[in-house]
Design an enzyme around this catalytic site. Structure first.
Site, PDB file in Angstrom:
ATOM      1  N   GLU A 157      22.243 -14.506  17.745  1.00  0.00           N
ATOM      2  CA  GLU A 157      21.783 -13.835  16.531  1.00  0.00           C
ATOM      3  C   GLU A 157      20.270 -14.054  16.461  1.00  0.00           C
ATOM      4  OE1 GLU A 157      21.978 -13.619  11.704  1.00  0.00           O
ATOM      5  OE2 GLU A 157      21.950 -15.519  12.750  1.00  0.00           O
ATOM      6  N   ASP A 190      24.618 -18.509  15.976  1.00  0.00           N
ATOM      7  CA  ASP A 190      24.035 -18.232  14.662  1.00  0.00           C
ATOM      8  C   ASP A 190      22.572 -18.692  14.594  1.00  0.00           C
ATOM      9  OD1 ASP A 190      24.637 -17.499  11.827  1.00  0.00           O
ATOM     10  OD2 ASP A 190      24.079 -19.581  11.460  1.00  0.00           O
TER      11      ASP A 190
HETATM   12  C1  GLC Z   1      23.309 -16.202   9.909  1.00  0.00           C
HETATM   13  C2  GLC Z   1      24.664 -15.694   9.451  1.00  0.00           C
HETATM   14  C3  GLC Z   1      24.666 -15.690   7.967  1.00  0.00           C
HETATM   15  C4  GLC Z   1      24.485 -17.106   7.485  1.00  0.00           C
HETATM   16  C5  GLC Z   1      23.230 -17.725   8.063  1.00  0.00           C
HETATM   17  C6  GLC Z   1      23.238 -19.200   7.888  1.00  0.00           C
HETATM   18  O1  GLC Z   1      22.280 -15.361   9.562  1.00  0.00           O
HETATM   19  O2  GLC Z   1      24.918 -14.438  10.021  1.00  0.00           O
HETATM   20  O3  GLC Z   1      25.854 -15.135   7.448  1.00  0.00           O
HETATM   21  O4  GLC Z   1      24.411 -17.136   6.095  1.00  0.00           O
HETATM   22  O5  GLC Z   1      23.112 -17.496   9.437  1.00  0.00           O
HETATM   23  O6  GLC Z   1      24.172 -19.795   8.724  1.00  0.00           O
END
Ligand code: GLC
Length: 514
Positions: free
Chosen positions: A265, A202
């Site tokens: 991500e 993440d």
């Molecule tokens: C990422 C996740 C999202 C979350 C954020 C904070 O972007 O995909 O859903 O709110 O991180 O952890």
């Protein structure tokens, strides 16, 4: 690494937003047992691995992305034993399990933070990012959180501020402290030892921040996704040290047999920056491509991003494609405005792109966004607009009012959409989107599995995207008008029956030819 070990090349991963998949215990939340119960379906669909949205105990201010314990399972979702069982049974179906790891921040309720906040002298103080007030007595710099508010929260007890890139209840960890590296190395090994195939990481691009906490500069015109609220996130994120951390994790992942997978991500607009997180093939194996997600559904935009991505990635590295996830609008709504022809075409294109593909739960039935009335919203991140709940509503398994997600009479945690679009109906219907998706994934698996297919864009009229992927040729008419396309070989698949008549490809349709 041996080519055949890189199973993710050409693989199809499937993202399950666990709370919305299938509720087995009647509490209105999907759970881990619900995933185990639907492994036959996922195996029929033809996927290689599942990425589970966060499963760890959480304070649920951000539904699992505010972790209170990196070693457990959220009681709403199940138990560690149930997760072990899922991993084992998925393995028996030939399906791998990836968990979601949130290393940028913890919950403010995590014992690490409680200890860090206990005073300036706490041995854990350095695990988080603390700073004295700025010259005006306000926040230490101009960084903004995902909500658009200052990314700093004042701690009255010490008079210092702590950093939170997301909600104030999600304090950012300090990746400049070696102890944090050690803690996460242990967490990775704990889950890898349990048979987890890998992690979706993440907020991967945001882990390191500028050491001097300097202001983010104003965003120049055209900064796209790298700009938020008018600032270029060049100091609050995307620091060069981040790739070094991924190299450490990759060494851990590669020490396992088979090697474990790290999917980042990487929410960045610049594809070179995204590609940088692969290091020299020794850091993240996969990085999510947000410019592709956010591109318009046009031949020019999407083909342009594919070309730039392939040019940017280091040799041998695998691109990742996807069109929906839990943070953005679903593609059948965002790209297709509910037009099923476009959704079929999108699936045909996605299935044939070289590299890894991520399918979000519901994509396979062209499930649209479901507007959630303000009183029923559960997402706190983006107060004001509609937030992200519209992409997180329960999976539509059948045509009953709860969509087969939970038992009759139980109120699901988020409302169900129009359940006339559902798995059961489409399963039994030849030519449905679901059956098309399954056929495309089977073709994809036969042609792409275990390798990154060669890709070459072919000359075509402006609104037609034609490309050669491995042995197959894809021709996609992304316009409202019929298109004349060159002679192809025999048709292997098409987005709808009769899409190609002679040399004429119907509007918003595509064919795969041999
Ligand atoms: C990422 C996740 C999202 C979350 C954020 C904070 O972007 O995909 O859903 O709110 O991180 O952890």
């Amino acid at each position: 690494m041996a080519g055949d070990a890189a199973w993710w090349q050409g693989a199809t991963l499937y993202q399950v937003y666990v709370r919305s998949w299938l509720d087995m215990n009647g509490d209105g939340y999907g759970d881990i047992r619900g995933i185990t119960a639907r492994l036959d379906y996922l195996s029929w669909l033809g996927i290689d691995g599942i990425w589970l949205s966060p499963t760890m105990p959480s304070a649920d201010q951000d539904w699992g992305y505010d972790v209170c314990d990196y070693y457990g399972v959220h009681p709403d979702l199940g138990t560690l034993e149930e997760l072990d069982k899922l991993i084992a049974e998925a393995g028996a179906h030939g399906i791998k399990i990836l968990l979601d790891l949130a290393p940028n921040h913890t919950s403010s309720a995590h014992p690490w933070f409680t200890e860090a906040a206990s005073g300036r002298d706490s041995p854990r103080r350095r695990w988080y990012v603390w700073a004295d007030p700025g010259r005006d007595g306000g926040p230490p710099n101009n960084w903004l959180a995902a909500t658009g508010e200052p990314a700093w929260q004042r701690d009255d007890a010490s008079g210092q501020y702590y950093l939170h890139r997301f909600l104030p209840s999600q304090p950012d960890l300090n990746w400049r402290d070696p102890a944090v590296h050690e803690a996460f190395g242990d967490i990775l090994r704990f889950w890898f030892d349990r048979g987890v195939t890998g992690f979706r990481v993440d907020a991967a691009h945001a882990l390191y921040k500028d050491a001097g906490l300097r202001d983010d500069p104003p965003a120049p015109e055209g900064s796209g996704l790298d700009a938020e609220f008018g600032l270029l996130q060049s100091r609050s994120a995307n620091q060069p040290e981040t790739t070094g951390l991924f190299r450490e994790w990759r060494a851990i992942a590669d020490s396992y047999d088979p090697p474990r997978l790290l999917l980042g991500e990487t929410w960045v607009g610049d594809l070179e920056t995204m590609a940088g997180y692969h290091g020299g093939g020794d850091a993240l194996q996969l990085t999510m491509n947000f410019p592709f997600f956010f591109a318009g559904f046009t031949a020019r935009e999407l083909s342009g991003i594919v070309a730039q991505t392939l040019a940017a990635l280091p040799p041998g590295e695998c691109p990742v494609w996807g069109a929906s996830n839990h943070d953005i609008s679903r593609f059948p709504s965002r790209w297709c405005g509910g037009d099923e022809r476009k959704a079929r075409l999108a699936l045909l294109i996605l299935a044939m792109l070289p590299g890894a593909l991520i399918v979000y739960y519901g994509d396979e039935i062209a499930m649209p966004d479901v507007p959630v009335p303000p009183g029923l919203r559960r997402d706190q991140m983006t107060a004001g607009d509609q937030g992200r709940d519209h992409a997180r509503t329960p999976m539509q398994w059948d045509g009953t009012s709860s969509g087969g997600f939970t038992a009759a009479g139980v109120r699901p945690w988020l409302p169900c959409g129009d359940t006339s679009r559902n798995v059961a109906a489409q399963h039994g219907q030849p030519g449905s989107v679901l059956r098309l998706c399954r056929d495309l994934l089977a073709l994809r698996s036969a042609e792409h599995r275990g390798r990154i297919a060669s890709y070459r864009q072919l000359p075509a009229p402006e609104e037609v995207w034609a490309f050669q992927a491995g042995q197959l040729r894809v021709t996609a008419n992304m316009s409202d008008r019929p298109a004349r396309v060159g002679p192809g070989g025999p048709v292997v698949a098409s987005s709808s029956p009769g899409a190609l008549q002679g040399a004429t490809l119907a509007p918003w349709s595509g064919v795969i030819t041999a």
